[in-house]
Motif scaffolding. Structure first.
Motif, PDB file in Angstrom:
ATOM      1  N   ASP A 141       0.847  -0.922  -0.143  1.00 56.41           N
ATOM      2  CA  ASP A 141       0.205   0.113  -0.134  1.00 56.41           C
ATOM      3  C   ASP A 141       0.971   1.276  -0.008  1.00 56.41           C
ATOM      4  OD1 ASP A 141      -2.033   1.706   0.143  1.00 56.41           O
ATOM      5  OD2 ASP A 141      -2.446   1.490   2.178  1.00 56.41           O
ATOM      6  N   VAL A 142       1.032   1.774  -1.235  1.00 50.90           N
ATOM      7  CA  VAL A 142       1.939   2.883  -1.411  1.00 50.90           C
ATOM      8  C   VAL A 142       1.759   4.072  -0.638  1.00 50.90           C
ATOM      9  CG1 VAL A 142       2.633   4.710  -3.367  1.00 50.90           C
ATOM     10  CG2 VAL A 142       2.611   2.131  -3.733  1.00 50.90           C
ATOM     11  N   GLU A 143       0.307   4.278  -0.424  1.00 54.23           N
ATOM     12  CA  GLU A 143      -0.198   5.368   0.380  1.00 54.23           C
ATOM     13  C   GLU A 143       0.060   5.398   1.785  1.00 54.23           C
ATOM     14  OE1 GLU A 143      -4.322   6.077  -0.290  1.00 54.23           O
ATOM     15  OE2 GLU A 143      -4.179   8.012   0.159  1.00 54.23           O
ATOM     16  N   SER A 144       0.364   4.322   2.408  1.00 50.83           N
ATOM     17  CA  SER A 144       0.597   4.197   3.904  1.00 50.83           C
ATOM     18  C   SER A 144       1.918   3.877   4.172  1.00 50.83           C
ATOM     19  CB  SER A 144      -0.348   3.217   4.626  1.00 50.83           C
ATOM     20  OG  SER A 144      -0.077   2.230   4.108  1.00 50.83           O
ATOM     21  N   ASP A 145       2.808   3.632   3.010  1.00 55.31           N
ATOM     22  CA  ASP A 145       4.148   3.366   3.499  1.00 55.31           C
ATOM     23  C   ASP A 145       5.123   4.569   3.707  1.00 55.31           C
ATOM     24  OD1 ASP A 145       6.964   2.194   3.615  1.00 55.31           O
ATOM     25  OD2 ASP A 145       6.411   0.809   1.867  1.00 55.31           O
ATOM     26  N   VAL A 146       5.665   4.772   4.938  1.00 63.86           N
ATOM     27  CA  VAL A 146       6.488   5.801   4.844  1.00 63.86           C
ATOM     28  C   VAL A 146       7.615   6.078   4.200  1.00 63.86           C
ATOM     29  CG1 VAL A 146       5.881   6.278   7.293  1.00 63.86           C
ATOM     30  CG2 VAL A 146       7.544   4.627   6.987  1.00 63.86           C
ATOM     31  N   VAL A 147       8.325   5.049   3.826  1.00 64.29           N
ATOM     32  CA  VAL A 147       9.440   4.957   2.813  1.00 64.29           C
ATOM     33  C   VAL A 147       9.362   5.373   1.503  1.00 64.29           C
ATOM     34  CG1 VAL A 147      10.772   3.386   4.276  1.00 64.29           C
ATOM     35  CG2 VAL A 147       9.634   2.699   2.228  1.00 64.29           C
ATOM     36  N   MET A 148       7.872   5.670   1.266  1.00 61.64           N
ATOM     37  CA  MET A 148       7.420   5.879  -0.260  1.00 61.64           C
ATOM     38  C   MET A 148       7.314   7.571  -0.352  1.00 61.64           C
ATOM     39  SD  MET A 148       6.969   4.413  -2.905  1.00 61.64           S
ATOM     40  CE  MET A 148       5.824   5.075  -3.883  1.00 61.64           C
ATOM     41  N   GLN A 149       7.523   8.108   1.096  1.00 71.11           N
ATOM     42  CA  GLN A 149       7.153   9.616   1.196  1.00 71.11           C
ATOM     43  C   GLN A 149       7.546  10.584   0.044  1.00 71.11           C
ATOM     44  OE1 GLN A 149       8.885  12.606   2.001  1.00 71.11           O
ATOM     45  NE2 GLN A 149       6.815  13.518   1.802  1.00 71.11           N
ATOM     46  N   PRO A 150       8.874  10.443  -0.550  1.00 72.53           N
ATOM     47  CA  PRO A 150       9.117  11.408  -1.713  1.00 72.53           C
ATOM     48  C   PRO A 150       8.236  11.290  -2.789  1.00 72.53           C
ATOM     49  CG  PRO A 150      11.087  10.215  -0.438  1.00 72.53           C
ATOM     50  CD  PRO A 150       9.713   9.562   0.132  1.00 72.53           C
ATOM     51  N   TRP A 151       7.930   9.968  -2.952  1.00 73.04           N
ATOM     52  CA  TRP A 151       7.280   9.590  -4.354  1.00 73.04           C
ATOM     53  C   TRP A 151       5.708   9.546  -4.314  1.00 73.04           C
ATOM     54  CZ3 TRP A 151      11.638   6.803  -2.163  1.00 73.04           C
ATOM     55  CH2 TRP A 151      12.702   7.478  -2.765  1.00 73.04           C
ATOM     56  N   ARG A 152       5.367   9.517  -3.213  1.00 71.17           N
ATOM     57  CA  ARG A 152       3.967   9.036  -2.829  1.00 71.17           C
ATOM     58  C   ARG A 152       2.739   9.677  -3.831  1.00 71.17           C
ATOM     59  NH1 ARG A 152       2.637  10.065   3.189  1.00 71.17           N
ATOM     60  NH2 ARG A 152       3.794   8.131   3.404  1.00 71.17           N
ATOM     61  N   LEU A 153       2.856  10.948  -3.696  1.00 69.22           N
ATOM     62  CA  LEU A 153       1.861  11.856  -4.427  1.00 69.22           C
ATOM     63  C   LEU A 153       1.957  11.400  -6.248  1.00 69.22           C
ATOM     64  CD1 LEU A 153       1.821  15.392  -2.852  1.00 69.22           C
ATOM     65  CD2 LEU A 153      -0.107  13.614  -2.928  1.00 69.22           C
ATOM     66  N   ASP A 154       3.271  11.407  -6.562  1.00 72.49           N
ATOM     67  CA  ASP A 154       3.461  11.125  -8.043  1.00 72.49           C
ATOM     68  C   ASP A 154       2.974   9.839  -8.231  1.00 72.49           C
ATOM     69  OD1 ASP A 154       4.415  13.556  -8.757  1.00 72.49           O
ATOM     70  OD2 ASP A 154       6.585  12.625  -8.784  1.00 72.49           O
ATOM     71  N   ALA A 155       3.111   8.931  -7.377  1.00 73.69           N
ATOM     72  CA  ALA A 155       2.978   7.569  -7.389  1.00 73.69           C
ATOM     73  C   ALA A 155       1.178   7.375  -7.483  1.00 73.69           C
ATOM     74  CB  ALA A 155       3.282   6.757  -6.545  1.00 73.69           C
ATOM     75  N   ILE A 156       0.491   8.115  -6.450  1.00 78.53           N
ATOM     76  CA  ILE A 156      -0.964   8.072  -6.271  1.00 78.53           C
ATOM     77  C   ILE A 156      -1.770   8.526  -7.846  1.00 78.53           C
ATOM     78  CG2 ILE A 156      -2.885   8.860  -4.957  1.00 78.53           C
ATOM     79  CD1 ILE A 156      -1.183   8.383  -2.558  1.00 78.53           C
ATOM     80  N   LYS A 157      -1.115   9.678  -8.122  1.00 75.51           N
ATOM     81  CA  LYS A 157      -1.492  10.562  -9.303  1.00 75.51           C
ATOM     82  C   LYS A 157      -1.656   9.529 -10.376  1.00 75.51           C
ATOM     83  CE  LYS A 157       0.227  14.503  -9.241  1.00 75.51           C
ATOM     84  NZ  LYS A 157       1.203  15.608  -9.871  1.00 75.51           N
TER      85      LYS A 157
END
Ligand code: ADP
Length: 489
Positions: free
Chosen positions: A158-174
């Motif tokens: 779950d990309v949205e809740s994984d803290v290590v994804m933070q720098p890319w999270r928004l781009d990924a969700i978009k």
């Protein structure tokens, strides 16, 4: 089973006569029946959800399996590394049904940048904006960084809740990336880079799917290593071929140069052997005339004999050089010759000289055939001539033997020429056969006579050496031995 039991209860309730029941009883029965019915429907719905989920998982695993087998085919076909990497990403997306796949290699720069080298799927600038570098404290510790540093797969279901994804999270969700899997590409304990896959479905990459994709990444590493090996091998082969061609050109050039040099050397040799030798002969002739015609005393005669002998030596030297050259170029054809006859001919040239005694200590026992050429006469005339040239006192006593011997299972004719001259010291015994090695007697020459002897004997596959006539005392004279292979019937 649960569905069967509920149907029986419903039938029993229905069997009881309506007029025997009160209104309340009926309401109660109906409520019970309705509850049971709802229960059955809800359980049925739950079962469906479960089944659907299992089906989906199975489908995903099937697609991953198909992708794995397609990737294996691509690796067999692969011609070069970039097209292999692109093919793998395309198969992961098209066959595996994932949203995006990309491959990054670890650069050897200071920041250990992860450079994207291939990608496929819905990207929209995402990969170019990742800017992952293993030495970057934030961008080096995301899912890809963790996987590359640990050498183990890293999944974010779950990309949205994984803290290590933070720098890319928004781009990924978009872009609709819900889960991601990062697989290190390792070959022989070295981590080359990572294969990164994004799924548009939540909770993707279960255990079975992960195992298949991990297998895919391992196969990919092997494919990359195979291509790199092939490229290296091709390169080495190309370099070898280039070196070989260069060498061939150089050999050709050198051969031309050598041909020219040889032609020039032959020209000089011809000049020496014909023209200069002719001039020497004229000079020798005049000196002989002078000796005969002029009435000279002993001292005056010396003035003529010295230059005469020197000119004679020069003439012999030129002759020897010419003969060596002829022998080396094979100009004089080999033939079968009778060694006994050769010796008799050579000895006859030296017979009748005052104070020189030549004893032939062998019996003529028929033919002694050897393979040689006409220059074989020079072998023996040099050896006998030397024995005469280097006396020890007034008398020269020479013995010549001819025997048949066996050596290493082969038959040889062994000729030995013994003299009572000054002999050859041990340290000179080998050296006198080599060019420009001088002996110790007064009559030192150019050393070419024995060099010619050795060259000729070698070319007849024979051997020549010198030993003391009296073992251990070289001053009592020498014994020159020549062995030539016998031609056996
Ligand atoms: P050259 O043709 O000038 O005589 P050789 O090659 O025939 O030269 O001989 C080399 C040297 O070996 C000679 O100068 C001489 O010192 C020594 N030598 C050759 N044969 C004999 C011999 N029978 N007795 C003593 N010394 C010899």
């Amino acid at each position: 089973m649960i569905l069967m039991g509920d149907t029986t209860a419903l039938a029993q309730a229905h069997d009881k006569k309506d007029d025997e029941k009160s209104k309340d009883e009926l309401v109660e029965e109906l409520t019970l029946l309705s509850n049971n019915y709802n229960d059955v429907i809800s359980r049925h719905n739950n079962d469906n959800v479960e089944r659907k989920r299992a089906e989906e998982e199975l489908q995903r695993a099937n697609r991953a399996l198909k992708a794995l087998s397609k990737c294996k085919e691509a690796m067999i076909r692969a011609e070069d590394e970039p097209s292999l990497l692109n093919d793998i990403c395309t198969i992961v997306v098209d066959v595996g049904g994932y949203r995006l796949a990309w491959i990054g290699y670890i650069e050897s720069d200071e920041m250990r940048t992860v450079r994207p080298v291939a990608r496929a799927g819905y990207d929209e600038g995402y990969v170019d904006n990742l800017k992952i570098a293993l030495n970057d404290p934030i961008r080096g510790n995301g899912p890809t960084g963790i996987s590359l540093k640990t050498g183990k797969p890293y999944g974010s279901r779950d990309v949205e809740s994984d803290v290590v994804m933070q720098p890319w999270r928004l781009d990924a969700i978009k872009r609709g990336y819900i889960s991601t899997l990062n697989l290190p590409i390792m070959y022989e304990k070295q981590i080359l880079g990572a294969l990164v896959i994004y799924s548009g479905r939540p909770g993707a990459f279960d255990e079975e799917e992960l195992e298949l994709l991990w297998d895919l990444a391992e196969n990919l590493a092997y494919g990359i290593a195979t291509i790199r090996d092939r490229v290296r091998r091709d390169q080495v082969e190309k370099e070898l071929q280039r070196a070989k061609e260069e060498l061939e050109v150089r050999v050709e050039e050198r051969t031309e140069e050598l041909k020219l040099a040889k032609a020039q050397a032959e020209l000089y040799l011809d000049l020496l052997s014909h023209d200069i030798n002719n001039m020497l002969q004229v000079a020798l002739g005049y000196l002989e005339l002078a000796q005969d015609m002029l009435e000279l005393d002993h001292g005056e005669k010396e003035l003529i004999t010295r230059p005469y002998e020197t000119l004679l030596k020069s003439s012999r030297l030129i002759d020897n050089v010419r003969k060596l050259q002829k022998s080396n170029t094979g100009e004089i054809k080999e033939q079968i010759m009778d060694l006994e006859q050769v010796l008799s001919n050579v000895i006859s040239e030296y017979e009748g000289l005052p104070d020189k005694y030549i004893h032939e200590r062998y019996k003529a026992n028929g033919r002694c055939p050897v393979k040689a050429n006409l220059l074989i006469n020079d072998v023996f005339s040099n050896l006998i001539g030397n024995a005469i040239k280097h006396p020890n006192g007034d008398n020269v006593d020479i013995s010549i033997n001819l025997d048949t011997v066996r050596d290493n299972g082969y038959q040889y004719y062994k000729v030995s020429i013994e003299d009572n001259g000054p002999g050859i010291p041990d340290d000179m015994k080998d050296r006198i056969f080599y060019r420009a090695q001088r002996g110790l007697t007064n009559a030192n020459g150019m050393g070419l006579g024995l060099y010619l002897v050795k060259s000729l004997v070698d070319s007849y596959n024979g051997k020549v050496w010198v030993e003391d006539r009296v073992n251990g005392d070289h001053t009592k004279g020498s014994r020159f031995v020549v062995m030539l292979p016998a031609i056996e019937n």
